[in-house]
Motif scaffolding. Structure first.
Motif, short mmCIF file in Angstrom:
data_model
loop_
_atom_site.label_atom_id
_atom_site.label_comp_id
_atom_site.label_asym_id
_atom_site.label_seq_id
_atom_site.Cartn_x
_atom_site.Cartn_y
_atom_site.Cartn_z
N ARG A 149 0.84 -1.19 0.00
CA ARG A 149 0.00 0.00 0.00
C ARG A 149 0.87 1.25 0.00
O ARG A 149 1.91 1.27 0.65
CB ARG A 149 -0.90 0.02 1.26
N PHE A 150 0.41 2.29 -0.70
CA PHE A 150 1.15 3.54 -0.76
C PHE A 150 0.21 4.72 -0.64
O PHE A 150 -0.95 4.66 -1.08
CB PHE A 150 1.93 3.66 -2.07
N GLY A 151 0.74 5.80 -0.07
CA GLY A 151 0.02 7.05 -0.02
C GLY A 151 1.00 8.21 0.02
O GLY A 151 2.17 8.03 0.39
N ALA A 152 0.57 9.38 -0.39
CA ALA A 152 1.43 10.57 -0.38
C ALA A 152 1.58 11.07 1.05
O ALA A 152 0.60 11.22 1.78
CB ALA A 152 0.84 11.65 -1.26
N PHE A 153 2.82 11.35 1.45
CA PHE A 153 3.07 11.86 2.80
C PHE A 153 2.56 13.28 2.95
O PHE A 153 1.94 13.62 3.96
CB PHE A 153 4.57 11.80 3.10
N ALA A 154 2.83 14.11 1.98
CA ALA A 154 2.42 15.52 2.07
C ALA A 154 1.82 15.94 0.72
O ALA A 154 0.67 15.63 0.43
CB ALA A 154 3.60 16.39 2.46
N GLY A 155 2.63 16.62 -0.12
CA GLY A 155 2.09 17.17 -1.35
C GLY A 155 2.51 16.46 -2.62
O GLY A 155 2.49 17.06 -3.71
N LEU A 156 2.92 15.18 -2.52
CA LEU A 156 3.30 14.44 -3.73
C LEU A 156 2.09 14.33 -4.66
O LEU A 156 1.03 13.85 -4.26
CB LEU A 156 3.76 13.03 -3.35
N PRO A 157 2.21 14.83 -5.91
CA PRO A 157 1.07 14.77 -6.82
C PRO A 157 0.59 13.34 -7.07
O PRO A 157 1.39 12.41 -7.11
CB PRO A 157 1.62 15.40 -8.11
N ARG A 158 -0.71 13.20 -7.23
CA ARG A 158 -1.29 11.87 -7.42
C ARG A 158 -0.69 11.15 -8.62
O ARG A 158 -0.43 9.94 -8.55
CB ARG A 158 -2.81 12.01 -7.61
N GLU A 159 -0.43 11.88 -9.69
CA GLU A 159 0.10 11.21 -10.89
C GLU A 159 1.48 10.63 -10.64
O GLU A 159 1.83 9.57 -11.19
CB GLU A 159 0.10 12.14 -12.09
N ARG A 160 2.28 11.29 -9.81
CA ARG A 160 3.62 10.76 -9.51
C ARG A 160 3.52 9.56 -8.58
O ARG A 160 4.31 8.61 -8.69
CB ARG A 160 4.50 11.85 -8.93
N LEU A 161 2.57 9.58 -7.66
CA LEU A 161 2.33 8.42 -6.82
C LEU A 161 1.89 7.23 -7.67
O LEU A 161 2.36 6.09 -7.49
CB LEU A 161 1.26 8.74 -5.79
N THR A 163 2.56 6.76 -10.85
CA THR A 163 3.70 6.31 -11.66
C THR A 163 4.61 5.40 -10.86
O THR A 163 5.09 4.37 -11.35
CB THR A 163 4.48 7.53 -12.19
N ALA A 164 4.86 5.77 -9.60
CA ALA A 164 5.69 4.93 -8.74
C ALA A 164 5.02 3.58 -8.49
O ALA A 164 5.67 2.53 -8.53
CB ALA A 164 5.98 5.63 -7.42
N ALA A 165 3.72 3.60 -8.22
CA ALA A 165 2.99 2.35 -7.98
C ALA A 165 3.01 1.46 -9.22
O ALA A 165 3.07 0.23 -9.11
CB ALA A 165 1.55 2.66 -7.56
N ALA A 166 2.98 2.08 -10.40
CA ALA A 166 3.00 1.30 -11.64
C ALA A 166 4.30 0.51 -11.80
O ALA A 166 4.31 -0.56 -12.42
CB ALA A 166 2.78 2.22 -12.84
N ILE A 167 5.39 1.03 -11.26
CA ILE A 167 6.65 0.29 -11.30
C ILE A 167 6.50 -1.01 -10.52
O ILE A 167 6.91 -2.09 -10.97
CB ILE A 167 7.80 1.14 -10.73
N TRP A 168 5.91 -0.93 -9.33
CA TRP A 168 5.67 -2.13 -8.53
C TRP A 168 4.72 -3.09 -9.25
O TRP A 168 4.97 -4.29 -9.31
CB TRP A 168 5.08 -1.74 -7.18
N ASP A 169 3.63 -2.54 -9.79
CA ASP A 169 2.67 -3.39 -10.49
C ASP A 169 3.31 -4.14 -11.65
O ASP A 169 3.02 -5.31 -11.89
CB ASP A 169 1.50 -2.54 -11.01
N SER A 170 4.22 -3.47 -12.36
CA SER A 170 4.86 -4.09 -13.51
C SER A 170 5.71 -5.29 -13.11
O SER A 170 5.97 -6.18 -13.92
CB SER A 170 5.73 -3.06 -14.26
#
Length: 318
Positions: A149-161, A163-170
């Motif tokens: 599971r992942f979530g933004a700590f503060a102001g990390l834009p949703r699209e960047r979150l 993109t990072a999750a997509a690396i794990w999914d791949s």
């Protein structure tokens, strides 16, 4: 394909590294366990268990972050007590678009990282149900792949979150993104609190604790106190009956030995303060009695006081 650095590449980090490298990502592993780094360089990284059995070549494996350069994704996978040093070591890895994911047991690690790294590029990660362990240098094993599971700590834009999750999914992981970080973290923490201290004190596996009436009585007491503290704080746990949830997840990895138990057996300091110790600290603040966790923490710390002082090659600062 993405460029990834895994800082603190012990058992869990090795699982991340192997699966990501196996689908073509450029993975750089950083660990102060010199023999592990050398084995990964010379023979590749072998990971076996729930994901299969594979040996992969990494982009690099070393004991420092020197020479790696900016990455798309930086995963801080050290133990909680090494996070501050790891965050400092990560600064050369951060470029304009880098996402930094903190993945630790317990509470408080993202706040520590945010004192060094821009909070708006930090993602908080929670993983569980892996049951990962090292079989030797360059060789890791894991029992499952249950919770990522992942979530933004503060102001990390949703699209960047995303993109990072997509690396794990791949790489074959199944990720979930959360806006409610409290719920995300506590739904994992109650599992850690239940089994980490009790397996450490008894030497039993997770399944062994659930099967033994006396061990389970202690584990259930730890869990009930954690659930009560979460309720006092105002955290909503959306898992149905929390004890049923804990037993269900534990039943999926009955042979697993939590990292605190593995550290204890090796004579290394574990994360008892970040896991079971969190419950008494917050309990005092919110007026919740926590005698079972208090006792578990005290017993483990008493045992650890007798350990020889030595660096932990898997988890010490990088």
């Amino acid at each position: 394909m993405a460029k990834i650095a895994i800082v603190g590449c012990g058992a869990m980090g090795s699982v991340y590294a192997a699966l990501m490298a196996s689908v073509g990502h450029a993975v750089h592993a950083v660990t102060l366990w010199a023999d592990h780094a050398a084995a990964m360089r010379d023979h590749g990284l072998r990971v076996e268990g729930a994901s299969g059995d594979r040996t992969v070549r990494l982009a690099s494996a070393g004991t420092t972050t020197a020479g790696i350069g900016p990455c798309d994704l930086v995963i801080i996978a050290t133990k909680a007590f090494d996070v501050a040093a790891a965050a400092q070591a990560c600064t050369p890895l951060i470029g304009s678009g880098t996402v930094v994911q903190t993945i630790q047991n317990g509470l408080g690690s993202p706040e520590v990282v945010a004192t060094v790294i821009d909070p708006d590029r930090i993602a908080v990660g929670v993983v569980g149900g892996f049951g990962a362990s090292m079989r030797g240098p360059g060789h890791a094993h894991h029992n499952g792949l249950e919770m990522i599971r992942f979530g933004a700590f503060a102001g990390l834009p949703r699209e960047r979150l995303e993109t990072a999750a997509a690396i794990w999914d791949s790489a074959g992981f199944r990720t979930s993104l959360f806006d409610d970080l409290g719920r995300m973290v506590w739904e994992k923490l109650i599992m850690n609190v239940t089994f980490s201290g009790t397996t450490t004190l008894t030497g039993l596996t997770i399944g062994g604790v659930m099967a033994d009436p006396d061990a389970w009585r202690v584990a259930q007491g730890c869990a009930e106190e954690a659930i009560a503290v979460a309720a006092a704080i105002g955290v909503t746990l959306e898992v149905g009956d929390p004890l049923d949830h804990i037993r269900r997840l534990g039943g999926k990895i009955p042979e697993a030995r939590p990292s605190m138990l593995l550290d204890h057996r090796a004579g290394r300091r574990g994360e008892v303060e970040a896991i079971n110790g969190t419950i008494p600290r917050l309990g005092r603040r919110w007026g919740v009695a926590t005698p079972v966790n208090d006792t578990v923490v005290a017993l483990i710390k008493a045992r650890e006081a007798a350990f020889p002082v030595a660096a932990d090659p898997e988890t010490c600062p990088v």
